[in-house]
Design a protein around this motif. Structure first.
Motif, PDB file in Angstrom:
ATOM      1  N   VAL A  60     -26.193  25.056 -30.091  1.00  0.00           N
ATOM      2  CA  VAL A  60     -25.223  25.316 -30.684  1.00  0.00           C
ATOM      3  C   VAL A  60     -24.063  24.150 -30.160  1.00  0.00           C
ATOM      4  N   ARG A  61     -23.966  24.083 -29.094  1.00  0.00           N
ATOM      5  CA  ARG A  61     -23.235  23.074 -28.435  1.00  0.00           C
ATOM      6  C   ARG A  61     -23.625  21.645 -29.168  1.00  0.00           C
ATOM      7  N   ARG A  62     -25.001  21.108 -29.270  1.00  0.00           N
ATOM      8  CA  ARG A  62     -25.042  20.072 -29.802  1.00  0.00           C
ATOM      9  C   ARG A  62     -24.769  19.808 -31.491  1.00  0.00           C
ATOM     10  N   ALA A  63     -24.736  21.108 -32.013  1.00  0.00           N
ATOM     11  CA  ALA A  63     -24.667  21.154 -33.369  1.00  0.00           C
ATOM     12  C   ALA A  63     -23.191  21.058 -33.633  1.00  0.00           C
ATOM     13  N   VAL A  64     -22.303  21.416 -32.984  1.00  0.00           N
ATOM     14  CA  VAL A  64     -20.905  21.065 -33.145  1.00  0.00           C
ATOM     15  C   VAL A  64     -20.268  19.850 -32.317  1.00  0.00           C
ATOM     16  N   GLY A  65     -21.177  19.221 -31.787  1.00  0.00           N
ATOM     17  CA  GLY A  65     -20.566  17.794 -31.259  1.00  0.00           C
ATOM     18  C   GLY A  65     -20.124  18.133 -29.817  1.00  0.00           C
ATOM     19  N   ILE A  66     -20.446  19.009 -29.034  1.00  0.00           N
ATOM     20  CA  ILE A  66     -19.978  19.127 -27.565  1.00  0.00           C
ATOM     21  C   ILE A  66     -20.916  18.208 -26.820  1.00  0.00           C
ATOM     22  N   PRO A  67     -20.496  17.122 -26.099  1.00  0.00           N
ATOM     23  CA  PRO A  67     -21.421  16.214 -25.293  1.00  0.00           C
ATOM     24  C   PRO A  67     -22.102  17.064 -24.176  1.00  0.00           C
ATOM     25  N   LYS A  68     -23.295  16.700 -23.710  1.00  0.00           N
ATOM     26  CA  LYS A  68     -24.210  17.624 -22.771  1.00  0.00           C
ATOM     27  C   LYS A  68     -23.464  16.991 -21.362  1.00  0.00           C
ATOM     28  N   THR A  69     -23.485  18.112 -20.597  1.00  0.00           N
ATOM     29  CA  THR A  69     -23.042  17.455 -19.086  1.00  0.00           C
ATOM     30  C   THR A  69     -24.056  17.921 -18.209  1.00  0.00           C
ATOM     31  N   GLN A  70     -23.954  17.620 -16.753  1.00  0.00           N
ATOM     32  CA  GLN A  70     -24.650  17.986 -15.727  1.00  0.00           C
ATOM     33  C   GLN A  70     -24.293  19.551 -15.319  1.00  0.00           C
ATOM     34  N   THR A  71     -23.327  19.998 -15.653  1.00  0.00           N
ATOM     35  CA  THR A  71     -22.980  21.593 -15.302  1.00  0.00           C
ATOM     36  C   THR A  71     -23.277  22.397 -16.393  1.00  0.00           C
ATOM     37  N   GLU A  72     -24.006  22.101 -17.455  1.00  0.00           N
ATOM     38  CA  GLU A  72     -24.386  22.919 -18.782  1.00  0.00           C
ATOM     39  C   GLU A  72     -25.609  23.607 -18.200  1.00  0.00           C
ATOM     40  N   LEU A  73     -25.588  24.961 -18.683  1.00  0.00           N
ATOM     41  CA  LEU A  73     -26.741  25.598 -18.400  1.00  0.00           C
ATOM     42  C   LEU A  73     -27.872  25.531 -19.427  1.00  0.00           C
ATOM     43  N   SER A  74     -29.162  25.409 -19.062  1.00  0.00           N
ATOM     44  CA  SER A  74     -30.239  25.028 -20.003  1.00  0.00           C
ATOM     45  C   SER A  74     -30.757  26.232 -20.503  1.00  0.00           C
ATOM     46  N   GLN A  75     -30.608  27.336 -19.703  1.00  0.00           N
ATOM     47  CA  GLN A  75     -31.021  28.708 -20.277  1.00  0.00           C
ATOM     48  C   GLN A  75     -29.893  29.638 -19.740  1.00  0.00           C
ATOM     49  N   PRO A  76     -28.649  29.698 -20.386  1.00  0.00           N
ATOM     50  CA  PRO A  76     -27.677  30.369 -20.066  1.00  0.00           C
ATOM     51  C   PRO A  76     -27.807  31.842 -20.295  1.00  0.00           C
ATOM     52  N   TYR A  77     -28.546  32.439 -21.359  1.00  0.00           N
ATOM     53  CA  TYR A  77     -28.672  33.818 -21.396  1.00  0.00           C
ATOM     54  C   TYR A  77     -29.565  34.452 -20.106  1.00  0.00           C
ATOM     55  N   ASP A  78     -30.498  33.778 -20.029  1.00  0.00           N
ATOM     56  CA  ASP A  78     -31.538  34.089 -18.995  1.00  0.00           C
ATOM     57  C   ASP A  78     -30.634  34.244 -17.698  1.00  0.00           C
ATOM     58  N   GLN A  79     -29.728  33.234 -17.338  1.00  0.00           N
ATOM     59  CA  GLN A  79     -29.038  33.314 -16.118  1.00  0.00           C
ATOM     60  C   GLN A  79     -28.083  34.529 -15.989  1.00  0.00           C
ATOM     61  N   ILE A  80     -27.480  34.752 -17.169  1.00  0.00           N
ATOM     62  CA  ILE A  80     -26.525  35.822 -17.298  1.00  0.00           C
ATOM     63  C   ILE A  80     -27.246  37.256 -17.185  1.00  0.00           C
ATOM     64  N   TRP A  81     -28.380  37.250 -17.773  1.00  0.00           N
ATOM     65  CA  TRP A  81     -29.191  38.522 -17.336  1.00  0.00           C
ATOM     66  C   TRP A  81     -29.658  38.780 -16.003  1.00  0.00           C
ATOM     67  N   LEU A  82     -29.775  37.466 -15.164  1.00  0.00           N
ATOM     68  CA  LEU A  82     -30.123  37.727 -13.946  1.00  0.00           C
ATOM     69  C   LEU A  82     -29.029  38.118 -13.244  1.00  0.00           C
ATOM     70  N   LYS A  83     -27.848  37.331 -13.481  1.00  0.00           N
ATOM     71  CA  LYS A  83     -26.637  37.907 -12.611  1.00  0.00           C
ATOM     72  C   LYS A  83     -26.233  39.292 -12.829  1.00  0.00           C
ATOM     73  N   ILE A  84     -26.459  39.887 -14.213  1.00  0.00           N
ATOM     74  CA  ILE A  84     -26.300  41.295 -14.357  1.00  0.00           C
ATOM     75  C   ILE A  84     -27.230  42.010 -13.485  1.00  0.00           C
ATOM     76  N   GLN A  85     -28.405  41.834 -13.447  1.00  0.00           N
ATOM     77  CA  GLN A  85     -29.433  42.485 -12.577  1.00  0.00           C
ATOM     78  C   GLN A  85     -28.987  42.697 -11.303  1.00  0.00           C
ATOM     79  N   GLN A  86     -28.561  41.283 -10.727  1.00  0.00           N
ATOM     80  CA  GLN A  86     -28.123  41.426  -9.421  1.00  0.00           C
ATOM     81  C   GLN A  86     -26.896  42.213  -9.108  1.00  0.00           C
ATOM     82  N   LYS A  87     -26.037  42.030  -9.975  1.00  0.00           N
ATOM     83  CA  LYS A  87     -24.864  43.025  -9.758  1.00  0.00           C
ATOM     84  C   LYS A  87     -24.896  44.689  -9.716  1.00  0.00           C
ATOM     85  N   VAL A  88     -26.063  44.950 -10.508  1.00  0.00           N
ATOM     86  CA  VAL A  88     -26.356  46.532 -10.430  1.00  0.00           C
ATOM     87  C   VAL A  88     -27.531  46.596  -9.544  1.00  0.00           C
TER      88      VAL A  88
END
Length: 350
Positions: free
Chosen positions: A309-337
């Motif tokens: 989506v970010r490439r589709a709307v013209g947001i440049p790629k950066t080093q801090t961009e997450l390649s698999q953001p939804y997997d990381q969010i799910w992992l963080k949620i699991q770690q919190k609970v």
């Protein structure tokens, strides 16, 4: 319902002016006053009393302001043309306004942020070059350490400004979303409150029709949008959505948070909790709007995490961009609970 459809047609100024007096004096066939109209007049009287007491100064000025008046007209037009119940019309208008105003601003903000991050990667090489030049100038012109330091800092600042001008990414542009989102939130909130309380003029036919329609324009456990949500479902949902937005931003941050960011997170968490009792005291129409707005905000943030989506709307790629953001969010949620082990510490090298 037939009566409301007939009265809605009277919203046109030339017709509304004709029927205003007759509407206020209407009575039932047996000669007794209509209870609905009596309650409308009582509400108008209470609003006039509020105008003389509570709604003074800034808030009264805001309620009577031109942007709020335009927003009221827009909400009524969307409701009339969509032919939806008021709760659906509020949700539709919220998504429409945020999609037209805040979504483009958010995309632009993230473009600016990405550009700043990319030009920051160019600075280390420039800094090293400026250090060498400063050392050479110090020996050549016999500068003191203080003079050398002043020239060096000025050179770094100038190089940074040149990069900002080159990529058109001034850091002040990163707060552009606030200039669109906050006024929109305020104007639509005040406009909905005006519609509920028949402001700024409770004697107009349009105000009375809209307020009457809102009394039957709800859904489920809140059929009347002019009263508070006594079940507390919407206020609690609002608090959870706002907390979800804050936690999402924290979980997707790739760098350790600064002290200022930690303070800001705690402040926003506190405001999210404070909004719950506030939402328990306002008409349900406002709660519906606030929940719809926060839902859009959460969905927008989730969507703009996707690299595709970010490439589709013209947001440049950066080093801090997450390649698999939804997997990381799910992992963080699991770690919190406590459903997943905490991240292992990086081994230290001797």
């Amino acid at each position: 319902m037939t009566t409301l459809l007939l009265l809605r047609a009277c919203r046109r100024p030339n017709i509304a002016a004709t029927y205003t007096n007759g509407y206020l004096r209407a009575s039932t066939p047996n000669g007794t006053p209509d209870r609905r109209l009596a309650s409308t007049e009582a509400a108008a009287a209470s609003v006039q009393l509020a105008n003389s007491g509570d709604l003074v100064g800034f808030w009264q000025t805001l309620s009577n302001s031109t942007p709020v008046a335009y927003m009221q007209d827009a909400l009524i037009q969307i409701h009339d043309y969509s032919n939806l119940p008021w709760w659906s019309s509020i949700v539709l208008s919220t998504f429409l306004f945020r999609g037209v105003i805040t979504l483009p601003l958010t995309i632009y903000q993230q473009k600016i942020t990405a550009r700043i991050e990319r030009i920051a990667l160019e600075m280390p090489a420039l800094v090293e070059e400026l250090k060498r030049e400063a050392a050479m100038a110090r020996q050549k012109f016999k500068w003191s350490d203080k003079e050398t330091s002043i020239v060096y800092r000025r050179s770094i600042k100038k190089q940074w400004q040149n990069l900002i001008v080159r990529d058109n990414c001034h850091p002040m542009k990163t707060i552009i979303v606030l200039w669109g989102q906050i006024p929109l939130w305020i104007f639509q909130s005040v406009a909905l409150r005006n519609l509920v309380y028949m402001l700024p003029d409770p004697t107009t036919l349009q105000a009375q029709i809209t307020a009457t329609e809102m009394t039957i324009g709800g859904f489920g456990w809140i059929p009347n949008l002019t009263v508070v949500d006594s079940s507390y479902i919407l206020p609690v949902t609002l608090g959870l959505l706002n907390l979800g937005i804050i936690e999402l931003q924290a979980m997707t941050r790739t760098r350790p948070p600064t002290r200022l960011q930690n303070i800001a997170n705690h402040v926003f968490r506190g405001l999210s909790v404070v909004m719950v009792p506030v939402a328990c005291t306002v008409p349900s129409a406002l709660c519906v709007y606030w929940v719809a707005s926060s839902t859009f905000g959460l969905a927008q943030n989730m969507l703009l995490l996707s690299p595709e989506v970010r490439r589709a709307v013209g947001i440049p790629k950066t080093q801090t961009e997450l390649s698999q953001p939804y997997d990381q969010i799910w992992l963080k949620i699991q770690q919190k609970v406590k459903l997943a082990p905490p991240p292992a510490d990086k081994p230290t090298t001797k």
